[in-house]
Enzyme design. Structure first.
Site, mmCIF file in Angstrom:
data_model
loop_
_atom_site.group_PDB
_atom_site.id
_atom_site.type_symbol
_atom_site.label_atom_id
_atom_site.label_comp_id
_atom_site.label_asym_id
_atom_site.label_seq_id
_atom_site.Cartn_x
_atom_site.Cartn_y
_atom_site.Cartn_z
ATOM 1 C CB THR A 1 -11.248 -5.973 -12.233
ATOM 2 O OG1 THR A 1 -11.467 -6.420 -13.564
ATOM 3 C CG2 THR A 1 -10.468 -7.009 -11.459
ATOM 4 C CE LYS B 1 -0.353 0.354 0.260
ATOM 5 N NZ LYS B 1 -0.035 -0.783 1.142
ATOM 6 C CG ASP C 1 -7.434 -5.014 -12.379
ATOM 7 O OD1 ASP C 1 -7.724 -4.799 -13.570
ATOM 8 O OD2 ASP C 1 -6.907 -6.075 -11.995
ATOM 9 C CB ILE C 2 -10.335 -2.394 -15.595
ATOM 10 C CG1 ILE C 2 -10.798 -3.833 -15.344
ATOM 11 C CG2 ILE C 2 -9.151 -2.365 -16.548
ATOM 12 C CD1 ILE C 2 -11.372 -4.513 -16.576
HETATM 13 O O1 C5P Z 1 6.752 -1.163 9.625
HETATM 14 P P1 C5P Z 1 6.084 0.121 9.203
HETATM 15 O O2 C5P Z 1 5.551 0.910 10.385
HETATM 16 O O3 C5P Z 1 6.944 0.952 8.272
HETATM 17 O O4 C5P Z 1 4.812 -0.386 8.395
HETATM 18 C C1 C5P Z 1 3.986 0.471 7.650
HETATM 19 C C2 C5P Z 1 2.889 -0.342 7.050
HETATM 20 O O5 C5P Z 1 2.044 0.545 6.320
HETATM 21 C C3 C5P Z 1 3.331 -1.417 6.060
HETATM 22 O O6 C5P Z 1 2.435 -2.504 6.206
HETATM 23 C C4 C5P Z 1 3.150 -0.779 4.698
HETATM 24 O O7 C5P Z 1 2.808 -1.720 3.700
HETATM 25 C C5 C5P Z 1 1.954 0.146 4.956
HETATM 26 N N1 C5P Z 1 1.844 1.310 4.079
HETATM 27 C C6 C5P Z 1 2.842 2.256 3.946
HETATM 28 N N2 C5P Z 1 2.674 3.343 3.133
HETATM 29 C C7 C5P Z 1 1.538 3.510 2.454
HETATM 30 C C8 C5P Z 1 0.502 2.562 2.600
HETATM 31 C C9 C5P Z 1 0.693 1.484 3.440
HETATM 32 O O8 C5P Z 1 3.873 2.126 4.582
HETATM 33 N N3 C5P Z 1 1.350 4.587 1.725
#
Ligand code: C5P
Length: 231
Positions: free
Chosen positions: A68, A61, A64-65
Site C-alpha cells: 500500500t 508521513k 501502512d503495509i
Molecule cells: O509550526 P511549526 O514550526 O511547529 O510546524 C512544524 C511543522 O513540521 C508542522 O507542519 C508539523 O506537522 C511538521 N513536523 C513536525 N515534526 C515532525 C515532522 C513534521 O513538527 N517530526
C-alpha cells in the site's frame, strides 16, 4: 541549509496568500496533512502556478503495509512534487518496496523517513518505543540508510549524530525550529537556526513563527540571511 515553510493555515486562501508573499524566494513549501486532505492536488498546482521554482515537500508521513505504501508512493511521484516522507517505523520491507518502485521510474522525488516526531518528550516516546529518543532515532536512521531512503526527519538534536552514523550525504530535515527563540507551541524538542547549523541540518522546517507573524516575507528573508551567515 534550506528552509521549508509549512503551509498549515486554516483556509486554502490563507495558504495561497502566504505562498504569494514568498514568491521568488529560494524556499521549499511543505504541504502537510491538513492542506492536502482539504485541498487535494489543487494546492500543489496552485503553488506551482504562483512560482514554478518553488520546491514542494509533501509531508503525509505514510504508514501502512509495504504494498500500500509503495502504491501510494507512486501516486505521490505522479503529482510532480519534489520530496515526501514515510514513517521509519513502517519497517525495512516497506522502505525497500517503496524505493524499488520509485527507483524504477525515470524521475523520482526525494524520500525521507520520520524517526521521532518532534512533539514527543522522552517520557511519551519511551511509552511507545521502549527506548530513548536519540538511540531509537539512530536505529531508525541506520535502517533507513541501509534500505535506500534518502534521509530522515528528526529533531535538530539528532541530526549531526545521524550523519556521523550514516553518511554526510544522508539528508536530515529538522522541524521544531524556532529561528530566533520564538514560542515553542506544542513542540518539545525545539532549536534555533544556530542549533540547526551546528548540527548540520540540511533542511529546517518552520511553520508558526512565519505564518503567525504580521510580515511573513520579512521573517523568511531574515531566516535566509541567517542561514547564509558563516560562523
Ligand atoms: O509550526 P511549526 O514550526 O511547529 O510546524 C512544524 C511543522 O513540521 C508542522 O507542519 C508539523 O506537522 C511538521 N513536523 C513536525 N515534526 C515532525 C515532522 C513534521 O513538527 N517530526
Amino acid at each position: 541549509m534550506k528552509l521549508s515553510v509549512a503551509l498549515d493555515l486554516e483556509h486554502e486562501s490563507d495558504n495561497i496568500n502566504l505562498v504569494k508573499q514568498l514568491k521568488n524566494l529560494p524556499v521549499w513549501i511543505k504541504i502537510g496533512l491538513r492542506s492536502y486532505i482539504r485541498d487535494g492536488r489543487k494546492i500543489i498546482d496552485e503553488v506551482k502556478n504562483i512560482d514554478p521554482d518553488l520546491k514542494i515537500f509533501l509531508d503525509l508521513k505514510l504508514y501502512d503495509i509495504p504494498n500500500t505504501m509503495a502504491d501510494a508512493s507512486e501516486s505521490i511521484a505522479d503529482l510532480g512534487i519534489d520530496m515526501f516522507n514515510i514513517h521509519a517505523s513502517a519497517g525495512e520491507k516497506a522502505m525497500r518496496e517503496v524505493m524499488k518502485r520509485l527507483n524504477s521510474r525515470k524521475n523520482r522525488p526525494i524520500v525521507l523517513s520520520v524517526t521521532a516526531l518532534t512533539s514527543f518528550d522522552e517520557n511519551d516516546f519511551y511509552k511507545i518505543y521502549n527506548k530513548n529518543v536519540l538511540d531509537k532515532s539512530l536505529d531508525f536512521a541506520e535502517m533507513s540508510y541501509k534500505n535506500g531512503i534518502d534521509g530522515v526527519v528528526s529533531s535538530v538534536f539528532e541530526s549531526k549524530k545521524i550523519k556521523e552514523l550514516t553518511s554526510s550525504n544522508f539528508i536530515t530535515l529538522t522541524p521544531g525550529i524556532r529561528p530566533f527563540g520564538e514560542n515553542k507551541n506544542d513542540q518539545e524538542r525545539v532549536g534555533t537556526i544556530e542549533t540547526a547549523k551546528n548540527n548540520l541540518s540540511d533542511f529546517i522546517v518552520v511553520g508558526r513563527p512565519i505564518y503567525q507573524s504580521k510580515d511573513p516575507r520579512s521573517v523568511v528573508e531574515k531566516i535566509l540571511e541567517e542561514i547564509k551567515i558563516k560562523k
